[in-house]
Design an enzyme around this catalytic site. Structure first.
Site, PDB file in Angstrom:
ATOM      1  N   CYS A   3      38.773  60.397  39.851  1.00 23.88           N
ATOM      2  CA  CYS A   3      38.161  59.536  40.865  1.00 23.88           C
ATOM      3  C   CYS A   3      38.114  60.291  42.185  1.00 23.88           C
ATOM      4  CB  CYS A   3      38.971  58.252  41.018  1.00 23.88           C
ATOM      5  SG  CYS A   3      38.424  57.211  42.386  1.00 23.88           S
ATOM      6  N   CYS A  11      41.175  55.989  48.697  1.00 22.32           N
ATOM      7  CA  CYS A  11      41.613  54.763  48.016  1.00 22.32           C
ATOM      8  C   CYS A  11      42.718  55.131  47.037  1.00 22.32           C
ATOM      9  CB  CYS A  11      40.446  54.107  47.276  1.00 22.32           C
ATOM     10  SG  CYS A  11      40.932  52.640  46.327  1.00 22.32           S
ATOM     11  N   CYS A  14      44.278  52.410  42.512  1.00 19.16           N
ATOM     12  CA  CYS A  14      44.594  52.777  41.127  1.00 19.16           C
ATOM     13  C   CYS A  14      45.647  53.893  41.146  1.00 19.16           C
ATOM     14  CB  CYS A  14      43.332  53.230  40.398  1.00 19.16           C
ATOM     15  SG  CYS A  14      42.105  51.931  40.193  1.00 19.16           S
ATOM     16  N   CYS A  87      32.882  53.054  42.651  1.00 15.02           N
ATOM     17  CA  CYS A  87      34.163  52.837  41.967  1.00 15.02           C
ATOM     18  C   CYS A  87      33.945  52.657  40.470  1.00 15.02           C
ATOM     19  CB  CYS A  87      34.850  51.612  42.555  1.00 15.02           C
ATOM     20  SG  CYS A  87      36.358  51.129  41.706  1.00 15.02           S
ATOM     21  N   GLU A 268      46.989  21.743  36.982  1.00 14.41           N
ATOM     22  CA  GLU A 268      46.708  22.830  37.921  1.00 14.41           C
ATOM     23  C   GLU A 268      46.625  22.257  39.336  1.00 14.41           C
ATOM     24  OE1 GLU A 268      45.917  25.959  40.099  1.00 14.41           O
ATOM     25  OE2 GLU A 268      46.334  26.214  37.960  1.00 14.41           O
ATOM     26  N   ASN A 318      51.490  29.519  32.386  1.00 17.91           N
ATOM     27  CA  ASN A 318      50.828  30.727  32.871  1.00 17.91           C
ATOM     28  C   ASN A 318      50.954  30.768  34.387  1.00 17.91           C
ATOM     29  OD1 ASN A 318      49.238  33.053  32.998  1.00 17.91           O
ATOM     30  ND2 ASN A 318      47.345  31.884  33.115  1.00 17.91           N
ATOM     31  N   CYS A 345      52.139  37.539  34.322  1.00 18.28           N
ATOM     32  CA  CYS A 345      51.603  38.751  34.941  1.00 18.28           C
ATOM     33  C   CYS A 345      52.706  39.555  35.612  1.00 18.28           C
ATOM     34  CB  CYS A 345      50.504  38.395  35.950  1.00 18.28           C
ATOM     35  SG  CYS A 345      51.064  37.362  37.324  1.00 18.28           S
TER      36      CYS A 345
END
Length: 386
Positions: A3, A11, A14, A87, A268, A318, A345
């Protein structure tokens, strides 16, 4: 993957992009195994990935640069815009439309918002792509004047981006580090239809969806399979978002030709997400209800309102990165519920929550690489009361 933005130091989002992708996956699997030592080695299913490029279905683009020559990307360390229109992790559809959006914004004559100077109009452009190739475009601006300018430019936006199914403008007058304000005006459409195999999910402008469509589809399918194995007569999907898990579980039941006997309830806090879920259920003709409430309060109160929901036989959770926390963990531990599916996550908060639920054993787990080139990951586990 090489990249040029990373090499130039423009940047660093990542952070692992120079690490071979197979190594990234192996390291993430090892991290999950280390944080979750109670999961037997043979209980881990093969990790799922959609590849290391072109996977991101949503771009959150900071508008920088100057009037007539905007940049679309991120903010640099000096608070100025860094253009990232090439990107490689963005989906091909999003990558193709970014230059057209830049030209559109140049043509409006509106100045980009300068964080150091606290002045300007254009703050962000959010672009979401559905599997069909349709797009949702959201422009975040500072003032009513900018909103009127974009409202007047609606036909030009549609001509430049003919596959835009939803166009909206969001007002964020305050100088603070958030991506959107409360007021949203629709210029075109109402929701983006995310086709996920057996289910179409409707995304309203301010509702959340996973950033990797292919991985999300596999995650929903895996959880639906686990639920089908448990055969519960009732299910709560807590922190249900736009209803992905609840709707896939309801659809799997309907696909088997069984009567609509399973009671599926999604909970939710975000009302936009609940409206999205209700519309998806209605359009699909599925037996699922969605309630706008705090997930923990809903469970502790025995369902809302006032404990009117019967105790479910299975719970799907979740939560955000912080996890479900001690109150909900303790409630599940004491609940007597036989089966729990936990999609996380953040394996650190998942590990803390599982420690608080010793009555449950992890029967299966699976890593889903939703976020290549970063340390972030999604991991789902199927829990069964011992």
């Amino acid at each position: 993957m090489r990249c040029r933005y990373f090499v130039a130091g423009e940047c660093r989002s990542c952070a692992l992009i120079e690490t071979p992708y197979d190594t990234q996956l192996a390291d993430k699997q090892a991290r999950c195994a280390e944080l979750l030592p109670g999961v037997p080695h043979d209980a881990w299913l093969p990790a799922f990935t959609a590849g290391d490029r072109g996977f991101r279905n949503r771009a959150k683009l900071v508008v920088g640069g100057r009037r007539g020559r905007v940049t679309l990307g991120i903010l640099g360390p000096d608070g100025r815009g860094v253009d990232l229109r090439e990107c490689a992790i963005q989906s091909p559809g999003i990558a193709a439309v970014i230059p057209r959006l830049a030209s559109l914004l140049d043509g409006t004559g509106l100045p980009p918002y300068s964080v150091p100077e606290r002045r300007g109009e254009l703050k962000f452009v959010h672009v979401t792509e559905a599997p069909s190739g349709e797009l949702m475009l959201r422009f975040v601006v500072r003032s009513e004047r900018a909103l009127r300018t974009l409202r007047d430019a609606r036909d030009a936006i549609r001509a430049a981006v003919p596959n835009a199914a939803v166009i909206s403008v969001n007002l964020l007058p305050e100088h603070k580090a958030v991506l959107e304000g409360e007021h949203e005006e629709l210029l075109l459409g109402s929701s983006l239809r995310m086709g996920l195999g057996p289910i179409d999910l409707h995304l309203l402008p301010q509702s959340f969806f996973q950033t990797n469509t292919v991985v999300a589809r596999e995650l929903y399918a895996q959880v639906a399979d686990w639920v089908a194995e448990a055969r519960p007569r009732s299910l709560w999907d807590l922190y249900c978002g736009v209803g992905g898990f609840a709707l896939h579980c309801a659809e799997a039941e309907a696909a088997e030709g069984a009567p609509a006997a399973r009671e599926v309830v999604g909970v939710e806090l975000t009302e936009a997400a609940v409206r999205s879920a209700r519309r998806s259920a209605r359009d699909a003709g599925l037996h699922a209800r969605f309630i706008a409430a705090d997930a923990t309060a809903f469970a502790l109160d025995g369902g809302a309102p006032a404990g009117t929901e019967p105790m479910p036989e299975l719970v799907v959770v979740n939560p955000p990165r912080r996890g479900i926390g001690p109150e909900l963990s303790d409630w599940l531990e004491r609940s007597g519920i036989a089966n729990v599916v936990y999609s996380s996550c953040n394996p650190e908060s998942l590990a803390r929550d599982l420690e608080a639920m010793p009555s449950y054993a992890v029967r299966e787990g699976r890593l889903f690489d939703m976020f290549p080139h970063t340390k972030h990951l999604e991991v789902a586990v199927r829990l069964e009361r011992r």
